[in-house]
Design an enzyme around this catalytic site. Sequence first.
Site, mmCIF file in Angstrom:
data_model
loop_
_atom_site.group_PDB
_atom_site.id
_atom_site.type_symbol
_atom_site.label_atom_id
_atom_site.label_comp_id
_atom_site.label_asym_id
_atom_site.label_seq_id
_atom_site.Cartn_x
_atom_site.Cartn_y
_atom_site.Cartn_z
ATOM 1 N N GLN A 6 0.824 -1.202 0.000
ATOM 2 C CA GLN A 6 0.000 0.000 0.000
ATOM 3 C C GLN A 6 0.859 1.254 0.000
ATOM 4 O O GLN A 6 0.509 2.264 -0.617
ATOM 5 C CB GLN A 6 -0.934 0.007 1.217
ATOM 6 C CG GLN A 6 -1.978 1.109 1.209
ATOM 7 C CD GLN A 6 -3.084 0.850 0.198
ATOM 8 O OE1 GLN A 6 -3.307 -0.290 -0.205
ATOM 9 N NE2 GLN A 6 -3.754 1.906 -0.226
ATOM 10 N N VAL A 34 -6.167 6.772 -3.390
ATOM 11 C CA VAL A 34 -5.507 5.624 -2.748
ATOM 12 C C VAL A 34 -5.283 5.968 -1.284
ATOM 13 O O VAL A 34 -4.594 6.945 -0.967
ATOM 14 C CB VAL A 34 -4.144 5.318 -3.418
ATOM 15 C CG1 VAL A 34 -3.475 4.148 -2.712
ATOM 16 C CG2 VAL A 34 -4.321 5.035 -4.893
ATOM 17 N N SER A 63 -6.037 1.701 4.469
ATOM 18 C CA SER A 63 -6.784 1.140 3.344
ATOM 19 C C SER A 63 -7.492 -0.140 3.757
ATOM 20 O O SER A 63 -6.924 -0.986 4.459
ATOM 21 C CB SER A 63 -5.833 0.829 2.173
ATOM 22 O OG SER A 63 -6.499 0.064 1.179
ATOM 23 N N HIS A 108 -8.022 -2.537 1.922
ATOM 24 C CA HIS A 108 -7.304 -3.662 1.312
ATOM 25 C C HIS A 108 -6.276 -4.246 2.281
ATOM 26 O O HIS A 108 -5.930 -5.420 2.178
ATOM 27 C CB HIS A 108 -6.611 -3.207 0.023
ATOM 28 C CG HIS A 108 -7.553 -3.018 -1.125
ATOM 29 N ND1 HIS A 108 -8.056 -4.069 -1.869
ATOM 30 C CD2 HIS A 108 -8.094 -1.897 -1.665
ATOM 31 C CE1 HIS A 108 -8.858 -3.609 -2.807
ATOM 32 N NE2 HIS A 108 -8.899 -2.292 -2.710
ATOM 33 N N ASP A 154 -11.610 -5.498 -5.253
ATOM 34 C CA ASP A 154 -11.841 -4.742 -6.486
ATOM 35 C C ASP A 154 -12.253 -5.739 -7.564
ATOM 36 O O ASP A 154 -11.487 -6.658 -7.896
ATOM 37 C CB ASP A 154 -10.564 -4.005 -6.901
ATOM 38 C CG ASP A 154 -10.252 -2.837 -5.983
ATOM 39 O OD1 ASP A 154 -11.168 -2.374 -5.277
ATOM 40 O OD2 ASP A 154 -9.089 -2.388 -5.969
ATOM 41 N N GLU A 168 -16.556 4.546 -6.455
ATOM 42 C CA GLU A 168 -15.844 3.400 -7.005
ATOM 43 C C GLU A 168 -16.797 2.211 -7.176
ATOM 44 O O GLU A 168 -16.984 1.413 -6.245
ATOM 45 C CB GLU A 168 -14.678 2.994 -6.094
ATOM 46 C CG GLU A 168 -13.570 4.031 -6.017
ATOM 47 C CD GLU A 168 -12.338 3.534 -5.272
ATOM 48 O OE1 GLU A 168 -11.348 4.295 -5.213
ATOM 49 O OE2 GLU A 168 -12.368 2.405 -4.738
ATOM 50 N N HIS A 228 -15.308 -1.313 -6.242
ATOM 51 C CA HIS A 228 -14.781 -1.631 -4.905
ATOM 52 C C HIS A 228 -15.903 -2.137 -4.001
ATOM 53 O O HIS A 228 -16.798 -1.394 -3.613
ATOM 54 C CB HIS A 228 -14.130 -0.379 -4.304
ATOM 55 C CG HIS A 228 -13.467 -0.608 -2.973
ATOM 56 N ND1 HIS A 228 -12.098 -0.494 -2.795
ATOM 57 C CD2 HIS A 228 -13.970 -0.941 -1.759
ATOM 58 C CE1 HIS A 228 -11.797 -0.739 -1.528
ATOM 59 N NE2 HIS A 228 -12.931 -1.014 -0.879
#
Length: 309
Positions: free
Chosen positions: A183, A212, A218, A220, A227, A275, A278
């Site tokens: 990241q 980002v 994040s 993620h 995604d 998004e 996402h």
Amino acid sequence: MDQQHRPTHRRLTRAEVRRRRRSRAIRRVAGLTAVVCLVVGGAAFLLNRKAPVPSASAAGAPASSAASETNGLLTDRLFPGSAAESTSAAASEGAEESRDNALGLTKAEAAAMLADPMMVLVNHTNKMPDNYTFDTKECGSQTAVNKTLQTAACDAFLEMQKAAAADGVTVWMQSGYRSVKYQTGLYERKTKYYTDRGYDTATAKEMAAAVVNPPGYSEHNCGLAADLNSPEHTGLDEGFENTTAFRWLCEHAVEYGFILRYPKGAEDKTEITYEPWHWRYVGRENAAKISTSGLCFEDYTAQLHAIAG
């Protein structure tokens, strides 16, 4: 005193004796009645001074309810602390179990949702907890950059992907779990993209964060964000919203525990641009509740905190 000055007494007849007895009895009853009236009137005055003014709904309540309330007040006066303590305890318990809020959840239910690891809030201002650990499992497509998700999220995605295929729709997981190190690279490259275009470092970092999230901030990084794309549109951009895959996800993803994490119109809350690709795993029950509320994840979490106290 002389005998001649002594008053003479006439003997009363039986009828006169009876009348006098009745008269004395009547006076005694009248006196007792007056005393009782004074006592009852005084008590009523004191109670009325303390009692609240009844509402319209209370005014129409059955007489038995009013009598019960009066008896309760009398009991409180005669036995201080008994009924009052019971009522207070009941009210306290009722408050905990109340569903009178926008989400229709009790305090305990809201607290349980906040404690669920699948509901961890990670965004610009909420860093992933340092002690947040998990196992991962692979479910990415052949072209995926990051092929894994948390095991529970991965299993749910594979089930969802199979259901979509049964409806003739192909959904791919293109990017899932990212380490904090990975990241960091993404965020730094995006920041450089803006500095190369003449923005100062502070502005470039702010602009990069809108696309980002910084390292550790994040979703993620916690392995719950996926995604998604499809053969119709392989790019991770807004063009994905025009695909059959996206429309299928909007209708069915919640059944498998996924929500659209950054919906259109919620940018001021999520601080991330829209998004459509996402999707965030939160668990089936949680996804159903969030979807029903119509709130973005930030707003829903904020309401959970308000209910849980």
